[in-house]
Motif scaffolding. Structure first.
Motif, PDB file in Angstrom:
ATOM      1  N   ASP A   1       8.161 -12.660   2.857  1.00  0.00           N
ATOM      2  CA  ASP A   1       8.899 -12.583   1.603  1.00  0.00           C
ATOM      3  C   ASP A   1       8.307 -11.443   0.777  1.00  0.00           C
ATOM      4  OD1 ASP A   1      10.213 -12.937  -0.800  1.00  0.00           O
ATOM      5  OD2 ASP A   1       9.386 -14.919  -1.197  1.00  0.00           O
ATOM      6  N   LEU A   2       9.132 -10.472   0.438  1.00  0.00           N
ATOM      7  CA  LEU A   2       8.687  -9.290  -0.297  1.00  0.00           C
ATOM      8  C   LEU A   2       9.156  -9.294  -1.750  1.00  0.00           C
ATOM      9  CD1 LEU A   2       9.440  -6.653   2.502  1.00  0.00           C
ATOM     10  CD2 LEU A   2       7.228  -7.709   1.951  1.00  0.00           C
ATOM     11  N   ALA A   3       9.654 -10.421  -2.232  1.00  0.00           N
ATOM     12  CA  ALA A   3      10.197 -10.497  -3.592  1.00  0.00           C
ATOM     13  C   ALA A   3       9.187 -10.058  -4.643  1.00  0.00           C
ATOM     14  CB  ALA A   3      10.692 -11.909  -3.890  1.00  0.00           C
ATOM     15  N   GLY A   4       7.920 -10.328  -4.412  1.00  0.00           N
ATOM     16  CA  GLY A   4       6.891  -9.951  -5.371  1.00  0.00           C
ATOM     17  C   GLY A   4       6.650  -8.454  -5.456  1.00  0.00           C
ATOM     18  N   LEU A   5       7.249  -7.695  -4.562  1.00  0.00           N
ATOM     19  CA  LEU A   5       7.073  -6.235  -4.553  1.00  0.00           C
ATOM     20  C   LEU A   5       8.260  -5.493  -5.167  1.00  0.00           C
ATOM     21  CD1 LEU A   5       5.554  -5.743  -0.982  1.00  0.00           C
ATOM     22  CD2 LEU A   5       4.376  -6.106  -3.158  1.00  0.00           C
ATOM     23  N   ARG A   6       9.199  -6.229  -5.692  1.00  0.00           N
ATOM     24  CA  ARG A   6      10.432  -5.620  -6.209  1.00  0.00           C
ATOM     25  C   ARG A   6      10.148  -4.559  -7.272  1.00  0.00           C
ATOM     26  NH1 ARG A   6      15.736  -9.207  -7.403  1.00  0.00           N
ATOM     27  NH2 ARG A   6      17.146  -7.496  -7.886  1.00  0.00           N
ATOM     28  N   ASN A   7       9.315  -4.879  -8.255  1.00  0.00           N
ATOM     29  CA  ASN A   7       9.008  -3.927  -9.321  1.00  0.00           C
ATOM     30  C   ASN A   7       8.258  -2.717  -8.769  1.00  0.00           C
ATOM     31  OD1 ASN A   7       8.878  -3.013 -12.058  1.00  0.00           O
ATOM     32  ND2 ASN A   7       6.768  -3.720 -12.136  1.00  0.00           N
ATOM     33  N   LEU A   8       7.299  -2.939  -7.876  1.00  0.00           N
ATOM     34  CA  LEU A   8       6.573  -1.820  -7.263  1.00  0.00           C
ATOM     35  C   LEU A   8       7.523  -0.911  -6.490  1.00  0.00           C
ATOM     36  CD1 LEU A   8       3.285  -3.393  -5.843  1.00  0.00           C
ATOM     37  CD2 LEU A   8       3.523  -1.850  -7.788  1.00  0.00           C
ATOM     38  N   ALA A   9       8.451  -1.504  -5.770  1.00  0.00           N
ATOM     39  CA  ALA A   9       9.409  -0.710  -5.000  1.00  0.00           C
ATOM     40  C   ALA A   9      10.251   0.161  -5.922  1.00  0.00           C
ATOM     41  CB  ALA A   9      10.294  -1.629  -4.161  1.00  0.00           C
TER      42      ALA A   9
ATOM     43  N   SER B   1       0.814  -1.207   0.000  1.00  0.00           N
ATOM     44  CA  SER B   1       0.000   0.000   0.000  1.00  0.00           C
ATOM     45  C   SER B   1       0.855   1.268   0.000  1.00  0.00           C
ATOM     46  CB  SER B   1      -0.931  -0.013   1.213  1.00  0.00           C
ATOM     47  OG  SER B   1      -1.700   1.158   1.268  1.00  0.00           O
ATOM     48  N   ALA B   2       1.916   1.260   0.798  1.00  0.00           N
ATOM     49  CA  ALA B   2       2.811   2.423   0.840  1.00  0.00           C
ATOM     50  C   ALA B   2       3.444   2.680  -0.527  1.00  0.00           C
ATOM     51  CB  ALA B   2       3.892   2.206   1.891  1.00  0.00           C
ATOM     52  N   LEU B   3       3.795   1.620  -1.218  1.00  0.00           N
ATOM     53  CA  LEU B   3       4.416   1.753  -2.539  1.00  0.00           C
ATOM     54  C   LEU B   3       3.397   2.211  -3.581  1.00  0.00           C
ATOM     55  CD1 LEU B   3       6.536  -1.526  -2.442  1.00  0.00           C
ATOM     56  CD2 LEU B   3       7.381   0.817  -2.100  1.00  0.00           C
ATOM     57  N   THR B   4       2.244   1.589  -3.610  1.00  0.00           N
ATOM     58  CA  THR B   4       1.256   1.930  -4.641  1.00  0.00           C
ATOM     59  C   THR B   4       0.662   3.318  -4.433  1.00  0.00           C
ATOM     60  OG1 THR B   4      -0.477   0.743  -3.443  1.00  0.00           O
ATOM     61  CG2 THR B   4       0.668  -0.462  -5.181  1.00  0.00           C
TER      62      THR B   4
END
Length: 141
Positions: free
Chosen positions: A84-92, A35-38
């Motif tokens: 595991d936050l790997a799925g957020l790499r592109n969003l980050a 949420s913080a990223l989006t």
């Protein structure tokens, strides 16, 4: 602005966000980071510094789980384990791009003497978050 250094957790807003992560249930933490990223990515107009501070901290948490990622050993970073936050790499990566693109209050605020050091820290996180070539991702046992 309650900022005391150039690191991603070195401001009051990011420290509060990390405290909120620690207080949240384990299964809510990934959603809070997402949420913080989006929120930052979806901001088309002027982006306020507090939202950017949280997005930078969230991106740093994702980067910490990447190969060659910087540790989140700040006393103001979260103490509780993260999923595991790997799925957020592109969003980050997208969130950091947005923070570094006008109109951005945080970018304006770091347009001073320490601005170069802060920008270098953001670029370091961006580089860690870039997708790696396929051969670099494979680790043979």
């Amino acid at each position: 602005m309650g900022t005391w250094d150039v690191g991603p957790f070195d401001n009051d807003t990011a420290a509060d966000f990390c405290g909120d992560l620690d207080e949240a249930a384990a299964d809510e933490r990934e959603g809070m980071i997402r949420s913080a990223l989006t929120r930052v990515i979806d901001t088309e107009n002027y982006i306020e510094a507090p939202e950017s501070d949280v997005a930078v901290a969230a991106a740093a948490l994702v980067a910490a789980q990447c190969p060659q990622g910087p540790a989140t050993d700040s006393v103001y970073g979260p103490e509780e384990p993260l999923p595991d936050l790997a799925g957020l790499r592109n969003l980050a990566h997208q969130a950091l791009d947005r923070v570094m693109t006008e109109p951005s209050e945080l970018l304006e605020l770091w347009d001073g003497t320490q601005g170069g050091v802060w920008r270098a820290e953001i670029h370091r996180l961006q580089n860690v978050l870039l997708p790696q070539p396929l051969g670099a991702q494979l680790r043979l046992a």
